[in-house]
Enzyme design. Structure first.
Site, PDB file in Angstrom:
ATOM      1  N   PHE A 137       0.965  -1.331  -0.034  1.00  0.00           N
ATOM      2  CA  PHE A 137       0.292  -0.108  -0.327  1.00  0.00           C
ATOM      3  C   PHE A 137       0.846   0.913  -0.397  1.00  0.00           C
ATOM      4  O   PHE A 137       1.992   1.068   0.426  1.00  0.00           O
ATOM      5  CB  PHE A 137      -1.085  -0.108   1.162  1.00  0.00           C
ATOM      6  CG  PHE A 137      -2.211   0.100   0.821  1.00  0.00           C
ATOM      7  CD1 PHE A 137      -2.603  -1.214  -0.172  1.00  0.00           C
ATOM      8  CD2 PHE A 137      -3.327   0.597   1.366  1.00  0.00           C
ATOM      9  CE1 PHE A 137      -3.840  -1.527   0.180  1.00  0.00           C
ATOM     10  CE2 PHE A 137      -4.700  -0.131   1.541  1.00  0.00           C
ATOM     11  CZ  PHE A 137      -4.832  -1.099   0.203  1.00  0.00           C
ATOM     12  N   GLN A 251      -7.880  13.375   4.969  1.00  0.00           N
ATOM     13  CA  GLN A 251      -7.719  13.459   3.470  1.00  0.00           C
ATOM     14  C   GLN A 251      -8.743  12.877   2.518  1.00  0.00           C
ATOM     15  O   GLN A 251      -9.446  12.545   2.431  1.00  0.00           O
ATOM     16  CB  GLN A 251      -6.849  11.813   3.740  1.00  0.00           C
ATOM     17  CG  GLN A 251      -6.715  10.628   3.425  1.00  0.00           C
ATOM     18  CD  GLN A 251      -6.085   9.269   3.498  1.00  0.00           C
ATOM     19  OE1 GLN A 251      -6.987   8.155   3.442  1.00  0.00           O
ATOM     20  NE2 GLN A 251      -4.685   9.477   3.855  1.00  0.00           N
ATOM     21  N   HIS A 253      -8.217  10.820  -1.464  1.00  0.00           N
ATOM     22  CA  HIS A 253      -7.817   9.955  -1.560  1.00  0.00           C
ATOM     23  C   HIS A 253      -8.126  10.439  -3.362  1.00  0.00           C
ATOM     24  O   HIS A 253      -8.407  11.226  -3.384  1.00  0.00           O
ATOM     25  CB  HIS A 253      -9.061   8.848  -1.273  1.00  0.00           C
ATOM     26  CG  HIS A 253      -8.525   7.315  -2.081  1.00  0.00           C
ATOM     27  ND1 HIS A 253      -7.772   6.844  -2.726  1.00  0.00           N
ATOM     28  CD2 HIS A 253      -7.836   6.549  -0.328  1.00  0.00           C
ATOM     29  CE1 HIS A 253      -7.896   5.966  -2.215  1.00  0.00           C
ATOM     30  NE2 HIS A 253      -7.002   5.370  -2.326  1.00  0.00           N
ATOM     31  N   LEU A 270     -15.012   5.255  -4.168  1.00  0.00           N
ATOM     32  CA  LEU A 270     -13.055   5.240  -4.215  1.00  0.00           C
ATOM     33  C   LEU A 270     -13.303   4.131  -5.218  1.00  0.00           C
ATOM     34  O   LEU A 270     -13.809   2.727  -5.593  1.00  0.00           O
ATOM     35  CB  LEU A 270     -12.954   4.218  -2.743  1.00  0.00           C
ATOM     36  CG  LEU A 270     -11.725   3.911  -1.908  1.00  0.00           C
ATOM     37  CD1 LEU A 270     -10.918   5.394  -2.185  1.00  0.00           C
ATOM     38  CD2 LEU A 270     -11.496   3.412  -1.203  1.00  0.00           C
ATOM     39  N   GLU A 273      -7.177   1.567  -3.105  1.00  0.00           N
ATOM     40  CA  GLU A 273      -5.814   1.968  -3.107  1.00  0.00           C
ATOM     41  C   GLU A 273      -4.813   0.384  -3.533  1.00  0.00           C
ATOM     42  O   GLU A 273      -3.805   0.365  -4.168  1.00  0.00           O
ATOM     43  CB  GLU A 273      -5.224   2.074  -2.011  1.00  0.00           C
ATOM     44  CG  GLU A 273      -3.911   2.531  -1.966  1.00  0.00           C
ATOM     45  CD  GLU A 273      -3.070   3.540  -1.314  1.00  0.00           C
ATOM     46  OE1 GLU A 273      -1.967   3.685  -0.475  1.00  0.00           O
ATOM     47  OE2 GLU A 273      -4.280   4.309  -0.212  1.00  0.00           O
ATOM     48  N   ARG A 304      -0.934   9.558  -0.141  1.00  0.00           N
ATOM     49  CA  ARG A 304      -2.033  10.257  -0.563  1.00  0.00           C
ATOM     50  C   ARG A 304      -2.178  10.960  -0.920  1.00  0.00           C
ATOM     51  O   ARG A 304      -2.795  12.192  -1.744  1.00  0.00           O
ATOM     52  CB  ARG A 304      -3.439   9.661   0.412  1.00  0.00           C
ATOM     53  CG  ARG A 304      -3.336   7.510   0.517  1.00  0.00           C
ATOM     54  CD  ARG A 304      -4.728   7.202   1.005  1.00  0.00           C
ATOM     55  NE  ARG A 304      -4.680   5.895   1.085  1.00  0.00           N
ATOM     56  CZ  ARG A 304      -5.769   5.397   2.060  1.00  0.00           C
ATOM     57  NH1 ARG A 304      -6.710   6.031   2.573  1.00  0.00           N
ATOM     58  NH2 ARG A 304      -5.803   4.279   1.467  1.00  0.00           N
ATOM     59  N   HIS A 368     -12.008  10.726   1.363  1.00  0.00           N
ATOM     60  CA  HIS A 368     -11.962  10.323   2.230  1.00  0.00           C
ATOM     61  C   HIS A 368     -12.119   9.722   3.690  1.00  0.00           C
ATOM     62  O   HIS A 368     -13.170   8.304   4.918  1.00  0.00           O
ATOM     63  CB  HIS A 368     -11.114   9.263   1.741  1.00  0.00           C
ATOM     64  CG  HIS A 368     -10.738   7.742   1.795  1.00  0.00           C
ATOM     65  ND1 HIS A 368     -11.909   6.957   1.813  1.00  0.00           N
ATOM     66  CD2 HIS A 368      -9.635   6.598   2.502  1.00  0.00           C
ATOM     67  CE1 HIS A 368     -11.163   5.259   1.867  1.00  0.00           C
ATOM     68  NE2 HIS A 368      -9.934   5.817   2.125  1.00  0.00           N
ATOM     69  N   ARG A 403      -3.531   9.714   7.232  1.00  0.00           N
ATOM     70  CA  ARG A 403      -3.610   8.315   7.356  1.00  0.00           C
ATOM     71  C   ARG A 403      -2.833   7.495   6.170  1.00  0.00           C
ATOM     72  O   ARG A 403      -2.966   7.319   4.750  1.00  0.00           O
ATOM     73  CB  ARG A 403      -4.759   8.110   7.670  1.00  0.00           C
ATOM     74  CG  ARG A 403      -5.016   6.830   7.901  1.00  0.00           C
ATOM     75  CD  ARG A 403      -6.330   6.289   8.259  1.00  0.00           C
ATOM     76  NE  ARG A 403      -7.703   6.046   6.897  1.00  0.00           N
ATOM     77  CZ  ARG A 403      -7.463   5.322   5.763  1.00  0.00           C
ATOM     78  NH1 ARG A 403      -6.583   4.000   5.692  1.00  0.00           N
ATOM     79  NH2 ARG A 403      -8.165   5.305   5.199  1.00  0.00           N
TER      80      ARG A 403
END
Length: 597
Positions: A137, A251, A253, A270, A273, A304, A368, A403
């Site tokens: 990730f 955040q 995304h 979404l 990821e 991100r 997100h 995050r």
């Protein structure tokens, strides 16, 4: 979580013309996602009665939308990984605004929490050797994200619900909590209403745990469902007297679906990821793999905030698609690989007429996750209000300014166990005592909700919520500055005034739910704007074009408290990591993206 029956005696009252039901329970858990479920499991395993309440049908929580994975330093594929390096990555991604103790509490616990989920039947994807598989990730030094294809959150919630059913944990679904009963020093319970038939509910509790999610849905373009993550958890805590922290950090995304390309219902949803974690590449409209210019080492798997700002810049500079996005392409992978590792994404786009194995998809940043929330003690989950606890995305501190992907699910199960076990060590009254002052407060809230019902004002609650969302996108989006934030606060004050004149239906209507949500939204939106105006630097997900650099003097958390003059802000220094984590930071571990090539 086995039935709608509660573990405590119930009765009905009729006082001052307002009828309501009373439920007595030692511990009330508000929120039925992974954080609330894991807290309740810990309580039940220690023979403490609790009741879980949620706004939706049981098992239908936002956790199910967390697709890509859950982090734990198992070392399945990279044996050199360990919890200290996981913590170092988390602090680095959070730009060192995280609570170091909170971070280490999560990262140390996660290998055991994964084994626990495995023992409870979680169907993790496996390596050829039968071990729990792990994938890359963004911004992870090693492959530490455990997964179930691209439906990890759904699988976790199913596993936790099954465990809760084994323990006969009671729940109550379709309940909306509108206020906590608190004198500012201690919490005594909560009030709300049954969303199916509209009757009022008074929960007398010796302790309350807020596990009600975050506030990313305040933005119109977001990755949640519209009726989730509306800020009710932080707003309930704030109104009860608890401190909030770091609300300015939202955040975005990098890869949300483009509504103009796939339909309005899909706008902002979404694209996990995991697509980039499995090798997906980003291209602008000119066919350039633009992350080579922004992050040649980590490419699409940089943090991100870095990738989201890169996409925004490509679009702003005229290299975006006609719809205002960029392309995400994983078609260089074999079809069988995509079907196995990304089944939900493959099916979703297939239903929309796009073959993920043959062509790219259009994406753009979407709100997100909220890193801010309730300020808690990470040894207990306690807030500044006695007997009020919080866990999950409702809280702040673990994620800092941005995050790390895969850490949201980790936080829920790691800290849910901590909070539940701490509560189990306290002595609770099976029949909590509600002071008369708090009963009057409850009845005043019921009377206010009764007046709101069938209101015939001029303003539509849903329309005002959309205006708040547009306001935040315009004034507190990916790029911010003083003039815009100040204008946003002025506009929000106008919206707050208009919110006093609502056109609302009966209590079972969506308009009534939206009217309640609007109150939560206005509180948290003010905090986002005020915090962003206060923080005169750029760090993580917060980017000020008028203060574009990181300012080490601002390595501080922003705190929010309710006082007689309204929302009061202060700051607090951030703690220091342990020696082991500092050593991992000094070692400079970093993901090598090119292993995926």
């Amino acid at each position: 979580m086995t039935s709608s029956e509660t573990p405590a005696r119930e009765r009905r009252h009729a006082r001052d013309g307002v009828e309501y039901e009373t439920v007595e329970v030692p511990v009330l858990v508000v929120g039925a996602g992974a954080a609330g479920a894991r807290t309740a499991i810990a309580l039940a395993e220690n023979d403490v009665d609790c009741l879980v309440v949620g706004k939706r049908d049981h098992g239908d929580a936002h956790t199910t939308w967390a697709a890509g994975g859950i982090n734990a330093a198992l070392g399945t594929l990279d044996p050199q990984d360990d919890p200290a390096i996981h913590a170092a990555d988390t602090l680095d991604e959070g730009h060192f605004l995280n609570d170091p103790h909170g971070v280490e509490t999560v990262t140390r616990a996660m290998p055991d929490r994964i084994r626990e989920l495995e023992a409870w039947g979680m169907p993790f994807s496996r390596t050829d050797d039968g071990e729990v598989d792990q994938r890359y990730f963004g911004a992870q030094s090693f492959r530490r994200t455990c997964f179930v294809g691209d439906r990890t959150g759904e699988a976790i919630l199913e596993t936790l619900v099954a465990r809760a059913q084994d323990l006969s944990i009671p729940y109550r679904e379709n309940v909306m909590i509108t206020r906590l009963l608190s004198d500012g020093e201690r919490v005594y319970g909560a009030v709300g209403y049954d969303m199916e038939d509209g009757h009022f509910l008074l929960f007398e509790a010796d302790a309350v745990v807020l596990a009600a999610g975050g506030y990313s849905s305040l933005y119109n373009r977001h990755s949640s469902r519209d009726d989730e993550n509306n800020g009710d958890g932080p707003a309930l805590a704030y109104d009860a007297g608890a401190r909030l922290m770091d609300l300015e950090f939202v955040q975005f995304h990098p890869t949300g679906m483009m509504g103009a390309a796939y339909g309005e219902d899909w706008d902002g949803r979404l694209v996990t990821e995991a697509v980039r974690g499995e090798g997906g590449r980003l291209y602008n409209a000119e066919g350039e793999r633009f992350m080579e210019a922004y992050s040649p080492e980590q490419m699409e798997l940089d943090a991100r905030d870095v990738v989201a700002r890169a996409i925004a810049r490509e679009v702003d500079e005229g290299r975006g698609t006609e719809n205002g996005g960029v392309y995400l392409d994983v078609s260089h992978r074999d079809r069988a690989f995509i079907e196995e590792r990304l089944p939900r994404m493959y099916e979703r786009f297939g239903d929309l007429g796009v073959d993920l194995a043959e062509e790219p998809v259009e994406v753009a940043p979407t709100a997100h996750y909220s890193m801010g929330g309730v300020d808690i003690d990470f040894d207990t989950g306690a807030t500044a209000v006695d007997r009020l606890y919080a866990v999950g995305e409702t809280t702040a501190g673990v994620h800092g300014a941005n995050r790390l992907g895969g850490n949201s699910l980790a936080e829920t199960v790691a800290l849910g166990k901590v909070v539940g076990e701490h509560l189990a060590e306290r002595a609770f009254d099976e029949r909590p005592t509600l002071p008369e002052s708090q009963r009057r407060l409850a009845e005043e809230q019921f009377a206010a909700l009764d007046r709101l019902t069938d209101g015939e004002g001029e303003e539509d609650p849903e329309a005002l919520l959309e205006e708040v969302g547009a306001l935040l996108e315009d004034h507190a989006g990916i790029l911010r500055d003083e003039a815009s934030l100040s204008a946003g606060l002025d506009a929000l004050a106008d919206l707050r005034e208009r919110a006093g004149d609502l056109d609302v239906g009966e209590r079972t209507s969506r308009s009534f739910e939206y009217a309640v949500d609007l109150g939560f939204t206005l509180t948290v939106a003010e905090g986002v704007l005020r915090g962003a105006l206060e923080r005169t630097e750029s760090r993580g997900a917060h980017y000020r074009t008028d203060y574009p650099d990181v300012d080490e003097a601002w390595r501080r958390n922003v705190l929010y408290e309710h006082d007689r003059d309204g929302m009061a802000l202060s700051t607090r220094e951030v703690g220091t990591p342990s020696d082991a984590v500092q050593a991992a930071l000094d070692a400079g571990y970093e993901l090598d993206y090119h292993q995926l090539e």
